[in-house]
Design an enzyme around this catalytic site. Sequence first.
Site, PDB file in Angstrom:
ATOM      1  N   LYS A  91      31.835  35.121  29.491  1.00 24.34           N
ATOM      2  CA  LYS A  91      30.780  34.686  30.423  1.00 24.34           C
ATOM      3  C   LYS A  91      30.616  35.755  31.499  1.00 24.34           C
ATOM      4  CE  LYS A  91      30.486  32.465  34.265  1.00 24.34           C
ATOM      5  NZ  LYS A  91      29.350  33.251  34.850  1.00 24.34           N
ATOM      6  N   GLU A 119      26.136  35.522  36.088  1.00 20.57           N
ATOM      7  CA  GLU A 119      24.812  35.070  35.647  1.00 20.57           C
ATOM      8  C   GLU A 119      23.693  35.998  36.114  1.00 20.57           C
ATOM      9  OE1 GLU A 119      27.052  33.535  37.446  1.00 20.57           O
ATOM     10  OE2 GLU A 119      26.212  32.295  39.048  1.00 20.57           O
ATOM     11  N   SER A 151      36.671  37.297  42.252  1.00 18.14           N
ATOM     12  CA  SER A 151      37.263  37.183  43.591  1.00 18.14           C
ATOM     13  C   SER A 151      38.549  36.352  43.553  1.00 18.14           C
ATOM     14  CB  SER A 151      36.254  36.524  44.525  1.00 18.14           C
ATOM     15  OG  SER A 151      35.960  35.227  44.046  1.00 18.14           O
ATOM     16  N   GLU A 168      42.433  39.188  37.230  1.00 14.12           N
ATOM     17  CA  GLU A 168      42.174  40.472  37.902  1.00 14.12           C
ATOM     18  C   GLU A 168      41.311  40.146  39.108  1.00 14.12           C
ATOM     19  OE1 GLU A 168      43.272  43.397  37.155  1.00 14.12           O
ATOM     20  OE2 GLU A 168      43.902  43.277  35.061  1.00 14.12           O
ATOM     21  N   CYS A 215      36.535  47.183  42.978  1.00 16.03           N
ATOM     22  CA  CYS A 215      37.733  46.466  43.436  1.00 16.03           C
ATOM     23  C   CYS A 215      38.842  47.433  43.864  1.00 16.03           C
ATOM     24  CB  CYS A 215      38.221  45.525  42.349  1.00 16.03           C
ATOM     25  SG  CYS A 215      38.355  46.332  40.761  1.00 16.03           S
ATOM     26  N   GLU A 249      38.016  41.673  52.172  1.00 14.06           N
ATOM     27  CA  GLU A 249      37.320  42.512  51.191  1.00 14.06           C
ATOM     28  C   GLU A 249      35.829  42.503  51.526  1.00 14.06           C
ATOM     29  OE1 GLU A 249      37.224  41.134  47.085  1.00 14.06           O
ATOM     30  OE2 GLU A 249      37.496  43.190  46.398  1.00 14.06           O
TER      31      GLU A 249
HETATM   32  P1  NAD Z   1      33.169  35.901  41.779  1.00 12.16           P
HETATM   33  O1  NAD Z   1      34.584  35.464  41.823  1.00 12.16           O
HETATM   34  O2  NAD Z   1      32.198  35.260  42.686  1.00 12.16           O
HETATM   35  O3  NAD Z   1      32.584  35.687  40.307  1.00 12.16           O
HETATM   36  C1  NAD Z   1      33.204  36.231  39.166  1.00 12.16           C
HETATM   37  C2  NAD Z   1      32.805  35.420  37.955  1.00 12.16           C
HETATM   38  O4  NAD Z   1      33.316  34.098  38.113  1.00 12.16           O
HETATM   39  C3  NAD Z   1      31.305  35.264  37.734  1.00 12.16           C
HETATM   40  O5  NAD Z   1      31.042  35.323  36.341  1.00 12.16           O
HETATM   41  C4  NAD Z   1      31.023  33.869  38.254  1.00 12.16           C
HETATM   42  O6  NAD Z   1      29.899  33.254  37.658  1.00 12.16           O
HETATM   43  C5  NAD Z   1      32.304  33.155  37.871  1.00 12.16           C
HETATM   44  N1  NAD Z   1      32.600  31.942  38.633  1.00 12.16           N
HETATM   45  C6  NAD Z   1      32.197  31.619  39.893  1.00 12.16           C
HETATM   46  N2  NAD Z   1      32.682  30.408  40.226  1.00 12.16           N
HETATM   47  C7  NAD Z   1      33.396  29.954  39.175  1.00 12.16           C
HETATM   48  C8  NAD Z   1      34.138  28.771  38.922  1.00 12.16           C
HETATM   49  N3  NAD Z   1      34.219  27.786  39.830  1.00 12.16           N
HETATM   50  N4  NAD Z   1      34.768  28.634  37.736  1.00 12.16           N
HETATM   51  C9  NAD Z   1      34.693  29.612  36.805  1.00 12.16           C
HETATM   52  N5  NAD Z   1      33.996  30.752  36.990  1.00 12.16           N
HETATM   53  C10 NAD Z   1      33.355  30.928  38.156  1.00 12.16           C
HETATM   54  O7  NAD Z   1      33.213  37.481  41.945  1.00 12.16           O
HETATM   55  P2  NAD Z   1      31.989  38.490  42.018  1.00 12.16           P
HETATM   56  O8  NAD Z   1      31.369  38.338  43.366  1.00 12.16           O
HETATM   57  O9  NAD Z   1      31.137  38.357  40.807  1.00 12.16           O
HETATM   58  O10 NAD Z   1      32.734  39.896  41.887  1.00 12.16           O
HETATM   59  C11 NAD Z   1      33.314  40.532  42.953  1.00 12.16           C
HETATM   60  C12 NAD Z   1      34.810  40.268  42.986  1.00 12.16           C
HETATM   61  O11 NAD Z   1      35.406  40.675  41.763  1.00 12.16           O
HETATM   62  C13 NAD Z   1      35.510  41.060  44.064  1.00 12.16           C
HETATM   63  O12 NAD Z   1      36.464  40.241  44.709  1.00 12.16           O
HETATM   64  C14 NAD Z   1      36.200  42.174  43.279  1.00 12.16           C
HETATM   65  O13 NAD Z   1      37.314  42.735  43.916  1.00 12.16           O
HETATM   66  C15 NAD Z   1      36.560  41.474  42.030  1.00 12.16           C
HETATM   67  N6  NAD Z   1      36.814  42.429  40.940  1.00 12.16           N
HETATM   68  C16 NAD Z   1      38.107  42.656  40.555  1.00 12.16           C
HETATM   69  C17 NAD Z   1      38.380  43.576  39.543  1.00 12.16           C
HETATM   70  C18 NAD Z   1      39.793  43.828  39.106  1.00 12.16           C
HETATM   71  O14 NAD Z   1      39.974  44.508  38.114  1.00 12.16           O
HETATM   72  N7  NAD Z   1      40.794  43.311  39.788  1.00 12.16           N
HETATM   73  C19 NAD Z   1      37.328  44.259  38.916  1.00 12.16           C
HETATM   74  C20 NAD Z   1      36.029  44.010  39.344  1.00 12.16           C
HETATM   75  C21 NAD Z   1      35.780  43.084  40.359  1.00 12.16           C
END
Ligand code: NAD
Length: 505
Positions: free
Chosen positions: A184, A187, A238, A259, A293, A392
């Site tokens: 997934k 979106e 996140s 991650e 990240c 962050e």
């Molecule tokens: P996010 O956590 O808002 O969303 C990530 C994914 O989770 C999306 O697909 C979203 O639709 C889904 N999601 C949201 N709520 C959910 C729920 N309740 N249940 C299941 N899935 C859900 O993160 P973002 O804003 O898309 O991305 C940025 C974050 O990702 C930053 O914190 C960044 O550091 C992190 N990131 C980490 C790495 C790593 O390798 N550690 C790599 C890239 C990004």
Amino acid sequence: MRDRFQAEKRFVDGAQFIGGRLTHGTSGRTQDVVDPATGETVFSYHLASAADVDAAVAAAVAAFPAWSSATPGERSDALHRFAAVLAGRADDLAHAESLQCGKPLKLSTGFDVPGTVDNAAFFAGAARHLQGAAAGEYSADHTSYVRREAIGVVGSIAPWNYPLQMAAWKVLPAVAAGNTIVLKPAETTPLTSLLFAQAARDAGIPDGVVNVVCGTGPEAGEHLVAHPDVAMTSFTGSTAVGRRVAELAAATVTRLHLELGGKAPFLVFDDADLEAAARGAVAGSLINTGQDCTAATRAYVQRPLYDAFVARVAALMESVRVGDPFAEDTDIGPLISHAHRDRVAGFVDRARARARVVTGGAAPAGDLAGGAYYLPTLIADAPQDSEAVQAEIFGPVLVAVPFDTDDEGIALANDTPYGLAASAWSRDVYRTGRATRALRAGCVWINDHIPIISEMPHGGYRHSGYGKDMSAYSFEEYTQVKHVMYDNTATAAKDWHRTVFGDRT
Ligand code: NAD
């Protein structure tokens, strides 16, 4: 250039890829994909419902027996073909990625796409090298060996900052090890995950092995994590959502790989090459408009170099060209959305009360005013406990803080809940050696910050999560190990039976 990839023509049949076919989502709601450089909608699609997730999981369950029992050589051949198909579609992938994320085309072309192709080529080779302990007689009466087995259906959830590379990091080790997968993507950025899955199919990876559902986190994401037929969840995003995913996974005792967020320190000792450190800090904090990240976010600089470092970083940041992702002379593009740009601006505005904004700190004016742009920003002298140092921000913002002793610098660098990446800058091998040991992060660079390679693991410590992407280490996440023990005595009355039968023979 911007019109080269026309999503509505490519995904006429829908934006859900289930069992090798595109279909329309059935949630009854639509989602816009917006070009952050212009604010215009470039594609609109029907979001996935829980029923669509069920269908994708069912396709992955059906594909699992044959795919998991294919030989490593057969899976490797398929992944080699996959790498070739991806390479052949590099232009499409790069344009779609730049369109939906606002990444400069030179970044998509020079980093995202070749990184993805290289990952596919790496896992094609690695698929043949799944290893375990040697068989042996660890008890005199038995022979033991280890089977390393696929886990089943993996549910993967990915963020919007590197959609293509995240699809690669999630899908490739999972399927190389014999699992099937439902991915997934975020979106708002579905395009390259769908292209990636189509490339897998066109390379001859059987239908149902790679599925993509495009839906919201609370609806499609939570349903996927809680699904009883999903044996493992691999989540990148996140830390806050990672916690929610862990709660849901606890109910079904689903294996987890997380991650999460980062706030990487950039530690400059007083014998460092100042120019190298300043350039490294600018490139390391601005790559992908800071939405990385592992981006350099906190520069701790030993007092004798501090003022010169701040001045040089500010000058270099001012030379970075912010602009249209499709223009050749653009260095960094917009942020992912206007809402995210405003969030980043909020962090910087609040920081002004306790720190100095040396450069940036505003959206650019003129032609760029319609996009989600923000200028490269350097904040100096921020207190360690301030929000700008601890949270962050995920934008083109670097915070600089001075320190005096080496111990103090390392302690400050370790003083956030995160632990994804860090770098140390010095010409002294003993100082850098000590920093590599003392910095609590899953990756430590010395005299550089950002490069990654397929052969080496990527993953966090502490609130940045656990488990590894890329490299052979990722197989620890995507396989389970079974101990098989053979009796060698061929007797009914075994020695250890004394514990139950005593000396009765
Ligand atoms: P996010 O956590 O808002 O969303 C990530 C994914 O989770 C999306 O697909 C979203 O639709 C889904 N999601 C949201 N709520 C959910 C729920 N309740 N249940 C299941 N899935 C859900 O993160 P973002 O804003 O898309 O991305 C940025 C974050 O990702 C930053 O914190 C960044 O550091 C992190 N990131 C980490 C790495 C790593 O390798 N550690 C790599 C890239 C990004």
